[in-house]
Design a protein around this motif. Structure first.
Motif, mmCIF file in Angstrom:
data_model
loop_
_atom_site.group_PDB
_atom_site.id
_atom_site.type_symbol
_atom_site.label_atom_id
_atom_site.label_comp_id
_atom_site.label_asym_id
_atom_site.label_seq_id
_atom_site.Cartn_x
_atom_site.Cartn_y
_atom_site.Cartn_z
ATOM 1 N N VAL A 263 0.834 -1.203 0.000
ATOM 2 C CA VAL A 263 0.000 0.000 0.000
ATOM 3 C C VAL A 263 0.869 1.253 0.000
ATOM 4 O O VAL A 263 1.846 1.333 0.743
ATOM 5 N N SER A 264 0.482 2.199 -0.833
ATOM 6 C CA SER A 264 1.071 3.540 -0.806
ATOM 7 C C SER A 264 0.023 4.503 -0.282
ATOM 8 O O SER A 264 -1.019 4.695 -0.921
ATOM 9 N N VAL A 265 0.272 5.085 0.872
ATOM 10 C CA VAL A 265 -0.650 6.057 1.450
ATOM 11 C C VAL A 265 -0.309 7.435 0.893
ATOM 12 O O VAL A 265 0.841 7.868 0.951
ATOM 13 N N ILE A 266 -1.313 8.120 0.333
ATOM 14 C CA ILE A 266 -1.104 9.430 -0.277
ATOM 15 C C ILE A 266 -1.861 10.477 0.528
ATOM 16 O O ILE A 266 -3.072 10.354 0.744
ATOM 17 N N VAL A 267 -1.134 11.506 0.964
ATOM 18 C CA VAL A 267 -1.723 12.561 1.787
ATOM 19 C C VAL A 267 -1.432 13.920 1.152
ATOM 20 O O VAL A 267 -0.304 14.402 1.220
ATOM 21 N N PRO A 268 -2.414 14.548 0.507
ATOM 22 C CA PRO A 268 -2.220 15.923 0.043
ATOM 23 C C PRO A 268 -2.346 16.882 1.223
ATOM 24 O O PRO A 268 -3.257 16.736 2.050
ATOM 25 N N ALA A 269 -1.434 17.823 1.334
ATOM 26 C CA ALA A 269 -1.438 18.702 2.500
ATOM 27 C C ALA A 269 -1.036 20.118 2.104
ATOM 28 O O ALA A 269 -0.055 20.314 1.383
ATOM 29 N N ARG A 270 -1.774 21.071 2.580
ATOM 30 C CA ARG A 270 -1.454 22.491 2.366
ATOM 31 C C ARG A 270 -1.619 23.229 3.682
ATOM 32 O O ARG A 270 -2.713 23.266 4.250
ATOM 33 N N ASP B 81 2.715 -3.827 4.996
ATOM 34 C CA ASP B 81 3.847 -3.221 4.297
ATOM 35 C C ASP B 81 3.355 -1.997 3.525
ATOM 36 O O ASP B 81 2.496 -2.107 2.648
ATOM 37 N N HIS B 82 3.908 -0.836 3.835
ATOM 38 C CA HIS B 82 3.396 0.395 3.247
ATOM 39 C C HIS B 82 4.471 1.465 3.134
ATOM 40 O O HIS B 82 5.537 1.356 3.722
ATOM 41 N N GLU B 83 4.160 2.485 2.364
ATOM 42 C CA GLU B 83 4.924 3.713 2.306
ATOM 43 C C GLU B 83 3.946 4.871 2.411
ATOM 44 O O GLU B 83 2.741 4.682 2.212
ATOM 45 N N VAL B 84 4.461 6.057 2.735
ATOM 46 C CA VAL B 84 3.601 7.229 2.890
ATOM 47 C C VAL B 84 4.168 8.359 2.040
ATOM 48 O O VAL B 84 5.318 8.767 2.220
ATOM 49 N N LEU B 85 3.362 8.850 1.103
ATOM 50 C CA LEU B 85 3.740 9.981 0.267
ATOM 51 C C LEU B 85 2.886 11.176 0.656
ATOM 52 O O LEU B 85 1.664 11.156 0.477
ATOM 53 N N VAL B 86 3.514 12.197 1.213
ATOM 54 C CA VAL B 86 2.812 13.420 1.565
ATOM 55 C C VAL B 86 3.218 14.496 0.563
ATOM 56 O O VAL B 86 4.406 14.747 0.360
ATOM 57 N N VAL B 87 2.229 15.105 -0.071
ATOM 58 C CA VAL B 87 2.486 16.149 -1.058
ATOM 59 C C VAL B 87 2.215 17.505 -0.418
ATOM 60 O O VAL B 87 1.066 17.844 -0.108
ATOM 61 N N ASP B 88 3.275 18.271 -0.200
ATOM 62 C CA ASP B 88 3.141 19.642 0.293
ATOM 63 C C ASP B 88 2.717 20.512 -0.891
ATOM 64 O O ASP B 88 3.508 20.816 -1.775
ATOM 65 N N ASP B 89 1.453 20.901 -0.907
ATOM 66 C CA ASP B 89 0.892 21.620 -2.049
ATOM 67 C C ASP B 89 1.052 23.133 -1.881
ATOM 68 O O ASP B 89 0.091 23.858 -1.670
ATOM 69 N N GLY B 90 2.303 23.585 -1.969
ATOM 70 C CA GLY B 90 2.571 25.016 -1.911
ATOM 71 C C GLY B 90 2.304 25.655 -0.575
ATOM 72 O O GLY B 90 1.840 26.803 -0.507
ATOM 73 N N LEU C 9 -5.987 9.920 2.042
ATOM 74 C CA LEU C 9 -6.703 10.582 3.129
ATOM 75 C C LEU C 9 -6.215 12.011 3.217
ATOM 76 O O LEU C 9 -5.101 12.328 2.788
ATOM 77 N N ASP C 10 -7.060 12.880 3.755
ATOM 78 C CA ASP C 10 -6.749 14.304 3.803
ATOM 79 C C ASP C 10 -5.700 14.593 4.875
ATOM 80 O O ASP C 10 -5.567 13.866 5.869
ATOM 81 N N GLY C 11 -4.996 15.707 4.680
ATOM 82 C CA GLY C 11 -3.933 16.078 5.601
ATOM 83 C C GLY C 11 -4.386 16.851 6.815
ATOM 84 O O GLY C 11 -3.560 17.207 7.660
ATOM 85 N N ASP C 12 -5.700 17.114 6.933
ATOM 86 C CA ASP C 12 -6.182 17.920 8.050
ATOM 87 C C ASP C 12 -6.479 17.105 9.306
ATOM 88 O O ASP C 12 -6.845 17.666 10.337
ATOM 89 N N ASP D 76 -20.875 9.251 -0.639
ATOM 90 C CA ASP D 76 -20.001 10.305 -0.110
ATOM 91 C C ASP D 76 -18.684 10.337 -0.885
ATOM 92 O O ASP D 76 -17.641 9.969 -0.363
ATOM 93 N N THR D 77 -18.718 10.813 -2.131
ATOM 94 C CA THR D 77 -17.476 10.835 -2.916
ATOM 95 C C THR D 77 -16.506 11.900 -2.420
ATOM 96 O O THR D 77 -15.337 11.880 -2.759
ATOM 97 N N GLY D 78 -17.001 12.845 -1.605
ATOM 98 C CA GLY D 78 -16.121 13.873 -1.076
ATOM 99 C C GLY D 78 -15.236 13.402 0.059
ATOM 100 O O GLY D 78 -14.324 14.131 0.478
ATOM 101 N N CYS D 79 -15.465 12.209 0.579
ATOM 102 C CA CYS D 79 -14.621 11.685 1.658
ATOM 103 C C CYS D 79 -13.221 11.416 1.118
ATOM 104 O O CYS D 79 -13.051 10.714 0.117
ATOM 105 N N GLY D 80 -12.204 11.962 1.778
ATOM 106 C CA GLY D 80 -10.830 11.785 1.308
ATOM 107 C C GLY D 80 -10.292 10.392 1.514
ATOM 108 O O GLY D 80 -9.278 10.020 0.919
#
Length: 260
Positions: free
Chosen positions: A6-13, A34-43, A92-95, A152-156
């Motif tokens: 699994v790759s966990v993706i977290v967009p965060a601003r 077994d996983h990795e975590v990718l956090v994207v700092d969005d500016g 999942l969301d970064g908040d 609920d498609t808006g759920c991150g």
């Protein structure tokens, strides 16, 4: 290097105040996976990037990515999906409002092999009245026009097969329509109820204009894409015995349904 499951993706601003606790919760929830975590700092304009660099120096599972200027949640998830190495993507969301403790259950459901996406359903929201109202209207309009049977498609919080995700057309705000896009290519989606928590720190970047009205405009584009798609379609390969054998180009399964 062995690819994780699994790759966990977290967009965060501007989420420097929420990320440390959130990353700790992700590590605890997925300790046996077994996983990795990718956090994207969005500016971000706060200490989000410095926080991520410090954490990455101590945790090899964490792979921070960065936009010099904000490009939006969909672009963050899309680019991280290409960088990811896992068979499954978990978003999942970064908040901190999505609960990482729900991830193992969603991953387990996804791995049964009969779906391409498992979406979270926030049955008990902890948002202000305006955010709940705009989300309720947007979900109602979307469900009526797209018929994606996803409450609920808006759920991150989502788990999606990476290969299926990379086949989807990219456009801004696509993250709101992942179930409909997956279904347009013959994939099956299910929804599971998940926990939702109050925002602890910071403020939301979404309001009525960029959630409801923009979503309705984008929906018209999704309707057009679905009508123009010809997938799934059986693809036949030549056989040495001069007999064609049908091969599904993309697996076509029964319509999506919601699961408790």
């Amino acid at each position: 290097m062995t690819s994780p499951l699994v790759s966990v993706i977290v967009p965060a601003r501007d989420e420097a105040g929420n990320l440390p606790d959130l990353l700790n919760e992700i590590d605890a929830a997925l300790a046996a996976i077994d996983h990795e975590v990718l956090v994207v700092d969005d500016g971000s304009r706060d200490d989000t990037w410095a926080t991520l660099e410090g954490r990455a120096a101590e945790n090899a599972r964490l792979r921070p990515l960065r936009h010099a200027q904000s490009a939006g949640q969909s672009t963050s998830v899309w680019q991280a999906g290409y960088e990811a190495r896992g068979e499954w993507l978990a978003t999942l969301d970064g908040d901190g409002q999505n609960d990482p403790a729900d991830l193992p259950r969603l991953i387990e459901r996804a791995r049964r092999g009969d779906v391409r996406l498992v979406a979270g359903h926030r049955t008990r929201r902890h948002d202000d009245w305006l955010k709940r109202l705009s989300s309720r209207i947007a979900n109602g309009v979307r469900a009526r026009l797209l018929g994606d049977q996803t409450p609920d498609t808006g759920c991150g919080l989502k788990v999606i097969h990476r290969e299926a995700f990379l086949r989807l057309p990219y456009f801004d705000h696509m993250h709101r329509f992942l179930p409909a896009l997956i279904q347009a290519q013959g994939g099956r989606c299910v929804s599971l109820s998940v926990n939702h928590r109050p925002r602890r720190r910071g403020r939301s970047h979404y309001g009525l204009n960029n959630r409801l009205w923009a979503g309705i405009v984008d929906m018209m584009g999704v309707i057009w894409l679905r009508r123009r798609s010809r997938l799934p379609v059986a693809l036949y390969a030549h056989s040495p015995a001069r007999r064609a054998k049908p091969t599904e180009f993309i697996e076509h399964t029964e319509p999506t349904r919601s699961e408790a």
